[in-house]
Design a protein around this motif. Structure first.
Motif, PDB file in Angstrom:
ATOM      1  N   UNK A   1      82.958  54.471  16.683  1.00 32.98           N
ATOM      2  CA  UNK A   1      81.727  53.707  16.860  1.00 32.98           C
ATOM      3  C   UNK A   1      81.784  52.332  16.199  1.00 32.98           C
ATOM      4  N   UNK A   2      82.982  51.939  15.768  1.00 38.70           N
ATOM      5  CA  UNK A   2      83.152  50.590  15.239  1.00 38.70           C
ATOM      6  C   UNK A   2      82.435  50.333  13.936  1.00 38.70           C
ATOM      7  N   UNK A   3      82.294  51.346  13.090  1.00 37.96           N
ATOM      8  CA  UNK A   3      81.627  51.190  11.795  1.00 37.96           C
ATOM      9  C   UNK A   3      82.698  51.130  10.707  1.00 37.96           C
ATOM     10  N   UNK A   4      82.754  50.027   9.994  1.00 36.93           N
ATOM     11  CA  UNK A   4      83.767  49.847   8.962  1.00 36.93           C
ATOM     12  C   UNK A   4      83.407  50.660   7.725  1.00 36.93           C
ATOM     13  N   UNK A   5      84.431  51.296   7.153  1.00 36.52           N
ATOM     14  CA  UNK A   5      84.220  52.092   5.946  1.00 36.52           C
ATOM     15  C   UNK A   5      85.539  52.190   5.191  1.00 36.52           C
ATOM     16  N   UNK A   6      85.477  51.988   3.889  1.00 42.20           N
ATOM     17  CA  UNK A   6      86.655  52.149   3.048  1.00 42.20           C
ATOM     18  C   UNK A   6      86.988  53.631   2.918  1.00 42.20           C
TER      19      UNK A   6
ATOM     20  N   UNK B   1      72.848  49.269  15.247  1.00 44.23           N
ATOM     21  CA  UNK B   1      73.583  48.091  14.811  1.00 44.23           C
ATOM     22  C   UNK B   1      73.855  48.103  13.325  1.00 44.23           C
ATOM     23  N   UNK B   2      73.927  49.307  12.746  1.00 45.28           N
ATOM     24  CA  UNK B   2      74.036  49.434  11.301  1.00 45.28           C
ATOM     25  C   UNK B   2      75.455  49.529  10.796  1.00 45.28           C
ATOM     26  N   UNK B   3      75.560  49.829   9.507  1.00 49.36           N
ATOM     27  CA  UNK B   3      76.837  49.943   8.829  1.00 49.36           C
ATOM     28  C   UNK B   3      76.934  51.317   8.180  1.00 49.36           C
ATOM     29  N   UNK B   4      77.818  51.430   7.198  1.00 46.04           N
ATOM     30  CA  UNK B   4      78.020  52.718   6.552  1.00 46.04           C
ATOM     31  C   UNK B   4      76.746  53.197   5.861  1.00 46.04           C
ATOM     32  N   UNK B   5      75.912  52.258   5.379  1.00 46.96           N
ATOM     33  CA  UNK B   5      74.640  52.644   4.758  1.00 46.96           C
ATOM     34  C   UNK B   5      73.716  53.303   5.778  1.00 46.96           C
TER      35      UNK B   5
END
Length: 690
Positions: free
Chosen positions: A396-401, A430-434
């Motif tokens: 889903x294209x969500x960046x995460x370390x 349209x969110x991120x890891x949070x």
């Protein structure tokens, strides 16, 4: 517009009707009127219809009826005999289902009546039902024998319960004589493509490709591999009755595993009866009919499997007949389903079938006995969850370390389905890891999987735990021996480091920890606590995990003071599994004097933890706060590592991490909040059992 074949078919139906009627029959008048209201090619639009009263008053002569019959027979001879696309597809279906010519004629009439307005008009207008609740093609109406030019006995012989048409699920005959066909058969007439299309793929719904991988199910690798070998042998063997049941909570990946398994075997997986032809919820009868049809269609296909999701749809009324409490609900009473019939469906299924359901309590022993294999799917281990989360986030294209992915897997005991849903929702927002954390937290609260597995504290030091055993030496020795079948009993006050040491030991052994609290296992239903205890040991075996029972005094309470039978049986269940479990497990308790005396000799290692010695308290202060301890610390008794962890968090919130005196005061307050703590050191065992 009718095809030439449809025109020929319609004319032959009408000719058969005319041939079988007398001029005094009311249907004769309707036939003549219906024919007269259409053009010579039988494809026109009907003109004004006579009322029923007009038709009754105006009789026709025998000569008129015979004239119509001759005209219709002549019409038949003018059309080419070549079949159209629908008829050719029906012929291919008949070959797969083992139908004869009469069966195909019956099926074609039913299909044309359902899918073409002019055939529906012919049947319904000529054969007006004496009752609005009865279909014109009802088995008792006599219309079908007339239309097909067959005797009533011939029709009935091809529509009894054991006949190929009914046995295959292509036709169902209701109690009132109404005849139904699966709605998906309409695809034979409406689907695009040529007549040579694969009828199986046309009528059945292939499951979509899997989202997970084979290694995502390593947490039950032994059973997974056994199922693979079982189905390898079943495919192409023509052995009937190959049924496999997968059950477990929603979201644990039952359906996804079936798709992965089929892909692994290079087989096509067909989903059965998930929706009806209109996209609506199918009835039990409809799902069963489609199951029988699917079984018939792939019976000779050595590279096909069936998937029947939500088996409860078939079992509900069967289980209801038991009319008793099962699990957490009372099953409804109903007599609509035949258990014998369903048993035969399972025993004689010609195609390997995978069944899924959420709760095995919905399955009667008679059903389970007809399964070749049954597997309970549970939430995967943390390492598996980490891989699933990483793949879903990437998809889903969500960046995460990497550490963020690990945190997700450790904080939420979430199944693959929850991971997929939470990442998809975050992507839509349209969110991120949070955003992923927010979404999975909401689902975890709903599904009670928001209890994260604990890890050893950062900088965990066994020297800061006061015990009657050298814990560091014990961990090193156990890790060095390679032995895995041992048990530990740890008693001591809250916060003294019991669970932390177990996790420290598990890390040395290279094992994940599977933690069970008494609240996870104790149920209000008689017998279910014992079942949950057995399941906990089974989960640990399958996951090859270090099993830990917190609050063990609730599960191993002294049987001498038991007032109810179940209080004794749950202790017996624990003891039975403790003696045979092949992997490490531990029980922790704050109240060692409450345990049944007979349980103590079942533990290989018995460890008592206590409050820190003064020198340990000083060392803990330096470790947690990186400050020299204040003189006032010497006056604080009954400290545990847990107290330091709590005060560290409090001091950080208050901005007092650089004030040793304030920290010392908070430690004193923490101890004062727990009065009457015992201070003795050593193993405190109850009297041995007789």
């Amino acid at each position: 517009m009718l095809t030439a074949y449809e025109q020929k078919l319609l004319a032959s139906y009408l000719a058969n009707i005319a041939s079988g009627l007398k001029c005094t029959d009311p249907e004769a008048r309707e036939l003549v009127d219906w024919f007269a209201n259409r053009d010579s090619r039988l494809a026109g639009v009907p003109k004004r219809r006579r009322s029923k009263r007009e038709s009754d008053e105006e009789k026709i002569s025998a000569e008129r009826l015979r004239s119509v019959e001759q005209t219709l027979q002549a019409e038949c001879s003018t059309y080419p005999a070549r079949r159209d696309r629908t008829s050719l597809r029906l012929k291919r279906l008949g070959k797969s289902a083992g139908l004869n010519r009469t069966d195909l004629d019956i099926l074609e009439l039913l299909l044309r009546h359902k899918t073409h307005a002019i055939f529906e008009s012919m049947v319904d207008d000529i054969f007006e039902s004496p009752s609005k609740s009865m279909d014109a093609l009802n088995l008792r109406s006599g219309a079908m024998p007339l239309i097909l030019g067959l005797t009533a006995n011939t029709i009935q012989s091809r529509l009894h319960d054991g006949a190929p048409l009914v046995r295959s699920g292509l036709v169902s005959v209701e109690d009132d004589g109404d005849i139904e066909i699966p709605r998906r058969l309409a695809r034979l007439a409406t689907a695009h493509g040529n007549a040579g299309v694969d009828v199986t793929r046309l009528l059945l719904d292939a499951a979509p490709p899997p989202d997970l991988e084979w290694t995502d199910f390593n947490h039950f690798a032994v059973d997974r591999d056994h199922m693979e070998n079982l189905l390898k042998g079943a495919l192409g063997s023509n052995k009937p009755g190959v049924n496999i049941l997968l059950y477990g909570p929603p979201g644990t990946g039952k359906t996804e595993f079936c798709k992965v398994l089929a892909a692994r075997l290079g087989a096509t997986l067909y989903s059965v009866g998930e929706v009806d032809e209109f996209g609506d919820e199918p009835s039990r009868r409809r799902r069963l009919s489609e199951l029988r049809l699917a079984q018939r269609l792939i019976s000779n296909n050595s590279r096909a499997l069936l998937l029947f999701d939500e088996m409860e749809d078939l079992l509900e009324s069967n289980a209801a007949d038991r009319g008793r409490f099962t699990g957490r609900r009372m099953l409804r009473s109903s007599g609509t389903a035949s258990k014998v019939f369903l048993h035969r469906v399972l025993e004689l299924t010609p195609a390997p079938t995978l069944w899924t359901m959420n709760d095995k309590d919905d399955v009667s022993p008679a059903i389970l006995r007809r399964m070749m294999f049954a597997l309970e799917l549970r939430p995967p281990t943390a390492s598996v969850r980490t891989r699933v989360w990483a793949r879903q986030l990437e998809r889903h294209g969500i960046e995460a370390a990497p550490e963020e992915v690990t945190t997700l897997a450790s904080e939420f005991d979430a199944a693959p389905g929850i991971a997929a849903g939470a990442t998809a929702a975050a992507s839509l927002a349209g969110g991120d890891i949070a955003a992923v954390h927010t979404g999975v937290r909401s689902l975890a609260r709903l599904l009670s999987c928001d209890r994260p597995p604990k890890r050893p504290p950062i900088g965990f030091d066994p020297a800061l735990i006061r015990a009657d055993t050298n814990l560091a030496a014990l961990a090193a020795r156990l890790a060095g021996t390679g032995r895995r079948q041992f048990s530990l009993y740890l008693q001591g006050p809250s916060g003294s480091g019991k669970s932390a040491f177990v996790r420290y030991l598990a890390e040395h052994l290279g094992l994940e920890v599977m933690q069970k609290r008494a609240s996870d296992l104790m149920s209000m239903w008689v017998g279910q606590t014992e079942e949950l205890i057995a399941r906990a040991f089974a989960e640990a075996r399958e996951a090859q995990a270090f099993l830990v029972f917190d609050e063990a005094d609730s599960l191993l309470a002294d049987r001498r003071f038991a007032q109810r039978n179940w209080e004794v049986s749950q202790v017996n269940e624990m003891l039975t599994w403790m003696e045979s479990h092949p992997l490490p497990f531990a029980c922790t308790t704050n109240f060692g004097d409450r345990l049944d005396p007979a349980t103590l000799r079942r533990f290989v290692f018995k460890i008592t933890l206590d409050y820190l010695k003064p020198e340990q308290a000083e060392a803990a202060f330096r470790s947690y706060f990186d400050l020299p301890p204040p003189p006032s610390l010497a006056a604080v008794e009954s400290l545990t590592p847990g107290d330091f962890a709590v005060v560290r968090n409090r001091a950080e919130i208050l901005g007092l991490l650089q004030d040793p005196e304030a920290i010392g005061e908070m430690l004193r307050d923490e101890c004062a909040a727990n009065p009457n703590r015992p201070h003795s050191i050593g193993f405190r065992a109850s009297a041995p059992s007789p």
